[in-house]
Scaffold this active site. Structure first.
Site, PDB file in Angstrom:
ATOM      1  N   ARG A  61      46.365  48.219  38.971  1.00  0.00           N
ATOM      2  CA  ARG A  61      47.404  49.253  39.013  1.00  0.00           C
ATOM      3  C   ARG A  61      47.361  49.874  40.408  1.00  0.00           C
ATOM      4  NH1 ARG A  61      49.404  47.207  35.266  1.00  0.00           N
ATOM      5  NH2 ARG A  61      49.818  48.058  33.187  1.00  0.00           N
ATOM      6  N   GLU A  93      56.248  52.694  41.875  1.00  0.00           N
ATOM      7  CA  GLU A  93      57.049  51.477  41.650  1.00  0.00           C
ATOM      8  C   GLU A  93      58.415  51.872  41.094  1.00  0.00           C
ATOM      9  OE1 GLU A  93      54.768  48.785  39.195  1.00  0.00           O
ATOM     10  OE2 GLU A  93      53.073  48.827  40.556  1.00  0.00           O
ATOM     11  N   HIS A 102      55.250  43.464  41.052  1.00  0.00           N
ATOM     12  CA  HIS A 102      54.574  43.630  39.744  1.00  0.00           C
ATOM     13  C   HIS A 102      54.951  42.492  38.785  1.00  0.00           C
ATOM     14  CE1 HIS A 102      52.643  46.787  36.906  1.00  0.00           C
ATOM     15  NE2 HIS A 102      52.379  45.548  36.492  1.00  0.00           N
TER      16      HIS A 102
HETATM   17  P1  NAP Z   1      40.114  44.483  30.382  1.00  0.00           P
HETATM   18  O1  NAP Z   1      39.625  43.222  29.783  1.00  0.00           O
HETATM   19  O2  NAP Z   1      40.004  45.746  29.611  1.00  0.00           O
HETATM   20  O3  NAP Z   1      39.390  44.652  31.801  1.00  0.00           O
HETATM   21  C1  NAP Z   1      39.305  45.848  32.501  1.00  0.00           C
HETATM   22  C2  NAP Z   1      37.971  45.861  33.216  1.00  0.00           C
HETATM   23  O4  NAP Z   1      37.881  47.028  34.046  1.00  0.00           O
HETATM   24  C3  NAP Z   1      36.770  45.907  32.264  1.00  0.00           C
HETATM   25  O5  NAP Z   1      35.833  44.952  32.667  1.00  0.00           O
HETATM   26  C4  NAP Z   1      36.235  47.312  32.460  1.00  0.00           C
HETATM   27  O6  NAP Z   1      34.858  47.420  32.257  1.00  0.00           O
HETATM   28  C5  NAP Z   1      36.574  47.545  33.913  1.00  0.00           C
HETATM   29  N1  NAP Z   1      36.484  48.954  34.270  1.00  0.00           N
HETATM   30  C6  NAP Z   1      37.071  49.995  33.650  1.00  0.00           C
HETATM   31  N2  NAP Z   1      36.717  51.146  34.254  1.00  0.00           N
HETATM   32  C7  NAP Z   1      35.886  50.807  35.266  1.00  0.00           C
HETATM   33  C8  NAP Z   1      35.173  51.553  36.241  1.00  0.00           C
HETATM   34  N3  NAP Z   1      35.251  52.879  36.293  1.00  0.00           N
HETATM   35  N4  NAP Z   1      34.421  50.879  37.141  1.00  0.00           N
HETATM   36  C9  NAP Z   1      34.352  49.540  37.089  1.00  0.00           C
HETATM   37  N5  NAP Z   1      34.988  48.764  36.191  1.00  0.00           N
HETATM   38  C10 NAP Z   1      35.745  49.413  35.278  1.00  0.00           C
HETATM   39  O7  NAP Z   1      41.638  44.355  30.771  1.00  0.00           O
HETATM   40  P2  NAP Z   1      42.401  43.077  31.403  1.00  0.00           P
HETATM   41  O8  NAP Z   1      43.195  42.421  30.352  1.00  0.00           O
HETATM   42  O9  NAP Z   1      41.454  42.284  32.214  1.00  0.00           O
HETATM   43  O10 NAP Z   1      43.426  43.858  32.352  1.00  0.00           O
HETATM   44  C11 NAP Z   1      42.958  44.670  33.414  1.00  0.00           C
HETATM   45  C12 NAP Z   1      44.083  45.485  34.001  1.00  0.00           C
HETATM   46  O11 NAP Z   1      44.928  44.645  34.768  1.00  0.00           O
HETATM   47  C13 NAP Z   1      45.030  46.110  32.966  1.00  0.00           C
HETATM   48  O12 NAP Z   1      44.542  47.328  32.463  1.00  0.00           O
HETATM   49  C14 NAP Z   1      46.289  46.305  33.761  1.00  0.00           C
HETATM   50  O13 NAP Z   1      46.295  47.583  34.356  1.00  0.00           O
HETATM   51  C15 NAP Z   1      46.207  45.238  34.841  1.00  0.00           C
HETATM   52  N6  NAP Z   1      47.203  44.186  34.654  1.00  0.00           N
HETATM   53  C16 NAP Z   1      48.152  44.004  35.612  1.00  0.00           C
HETATM   54  C17 NAP Z   1      49.100  43.022  35.471  1.00  0.00           C
HETATM   55  C18 NAP Z   1      50.152  42.806  36.520  1.00  0.00           C
HETATM   56  O14 NAP Z   1      51.265  42.451  36.180  1.00  0.00           O
HETATM   57  N7  NAP Z   1      49.821  42.973  37.782  1.00  0.00           N
HETATM   58  C19 NAP Z   1      49.087  42.192  34.338  1.00  0.00           C
HETATM   59  C20 NAP Z   1      48.113  42.396  33.381  1.00  0.00           C
HETATM   60  C21 NAP Z   1      47.171  43.401  33.552  1.00  0.00           C
HETATM   61  P3  NAP Z   1      34.207  47.374  30.768  1.00  0.00           P
HETATM   62  O15 NAP Z   1      34.126  45.940  30.446  1.00  0.00           O
HETATM   63  O16 NAP Z   1      32.899  48.029  30.948  1.00  0.00           O
HETATM   64  O17 NAP Z   1      35.144  48.114  29.868  1.00  0.00           O
END
Ligand code: NAP
Length: 322
Positions: free
Chosen positions: A237, A266, A284
């Site tokens: 994000r 955005e 995005h």
């Molecule tokens: P996810 O599996 O929940 O992964 C998020 C990761 O971030 C987890 O490993 C989490 O750690 C870590 N995290 C959270 N807070 C943190 C902190 N303070 N310090 C370090 N690491 C931290 O989610 P995902 O499916 O991979 O998606 C991740 C993000 O990508 C989404 O939330 C979204 O914002 C973004 N995204 C963007 C697009 C796009 O179109 N560009 C598409 C999809 C997703 P833990 O394992 O300890 O919880």
């Protein structure tokens, strides 16, 4: 009487049709006036909402009297005020997993495009600047066998790491809230503190979710710690990165290049980023393939239907509140 569903963004046409067969559906139309006013009016007697990309909070939801669920067609849910939804006992569901591989593909696309200056050299070629063999200014960064630092080894972060390890023989570092041995061991990935990752990585990819702790996680100090040949990629994000600090790092060549899919504001308009040739800017589109967007819409539909049938959807962010 049919239950009422408010659709608050464009969604897959087939899913919309299925919703219409089952429920009384109202689609918010930005061309018909102020979106928040429409939401406030329509949500008053709605049972569910579905969509993505809108800020939903007390301001536009407080008229809701019987809203059971907001079904987000996204994995990230930073657009929704969870505290308010909890207080109002409204479920929030999302669509993890189905977009993981596609978003990881896009992260790697950005990584490679920025490393090899693809958009810049595409323009360079098309504008007839290829008059003799290329020189230093057109050279890129080596990818195969280099060090890839992943910030946030979640679903998408791990999928990016797999691409780096299996496809490009990369040495993987990762930083997060905790070690993830099961994910890390098959990739020979090493857990480290953020500072070490920033200093050691040739490629840095941010894949955390946006929360109170990750807001501006990557700031001016972080860019100073990166190597001058480093390539920085953000697919998480926009607000995870201090965009002004990134612009400065790119202008001053503190890093080699950046690949961005997300921004603090955005859609991105009139940005200094547009004038820099060492940044790749995408609108995005992490999950934006036809196949993946269909899967996301389908999953969001299932989450919504389950809730309206009285069950608990598979992917509720705040399950404790109903
Ligand atoms: P996810 O599996 O929940 O992964 C998020 C990761 O971030 C987890 O490993 C989490 O750690 C870590 N995290 C959270 N807070 C943190 C902190 N303070 N310090 C370090 N690491 C931290 O989610 P995902 O499916 O991979 O998606 C991740 C993000 O990508 C989404 O939330 C979204 O914002 C973004 N995204 C963007 C697009 C796009 O179109 N560009 C598409 C999809 C997703 P833990 O394992 O300890 O919880």
């Amino acid at each position: 009487m049919k239950q009422k569903v408010v659709v608050f963004s464009q969604i897959d046409a087939e899913v919309l049709q299925r919703l219409e067969q089952r429920y009384h559906v109202v689609v918010i139309n930005p061309k018909a006036g102020d979106v928040n006013t429409q939401i406030r009016e329509q949500v008053a007697d709605a049972d569910a909402m579905i969509g993505a990309g809108r800020l939903l909070n007390q301001n536009n939801l407080e008229t809701a009297k019987q809203l059971k669920i907001i079904s987000s067609v996204s994995v990230g849910y930073d657009n929704y005020d969870l505290n308010y939804l909890n207080q109002a006992k409204i479920w929030l569901s999302h669509t993890p997993h189905v977009l993981t591989e596609t978003t990881a593909d896009l992260a790697f696309t950005l990584l490679m495009s920025a490393a090899r200056q693809v958009p810049y050299l595409d323009q360079w070629t098309k504008t007839g600047q290829w008059s003799r063999t290329v020189g230093q200014a057109q050279f890129g960064q080596e990818i195969f066998g280099q060090t890839l630092g992943i910030i946030g080894l979640g679903n998408i972060g791990a999928a990016i790491a797999r691409r780096g390890f299996h496809g490009f023989n990369m040495n993987i570092l990762y930083h997060g809230r905790r070690e993830k041995l099961e994910l890390a061991q098959p990739l020979n990935a090493r857990f480290c503190e953020l500072d070490e990752l920033l200093q050691q990585s040739d490629f840095i990819v941010v894949a955390v979710d946006l929360n109170a702790h990750t807001q501006h996680l990557i700031d001016a100090e972080a860019f100073k710690k990166m190597q001058s040949h480093a390539v920085f990629v953000n697919i998480s994000r926009g607000a995870v990165v201090d965009e002004q600090a990134l612009i400065q790092a790119l202008e001053q060549k503190q890093i080699f290049a950046a690949g961005l899919d997300v921004y603090e504001k955005e859609p991105l308009q009139d940005s200094v980023l547009f004038q820099l040739h060492n940044v790749v800017t995408l609108p995005h589109i992490g999950s934006a393939t036809s196949v993946t967007r269909k899967k996301m819409a389908e999953l969001a539909y299932q989450n919504l239907v389950k809730a309206l049938e009285g069950g608990q959807p598979q992917y509720v962010v705040n399950p404790e509140f109903r």
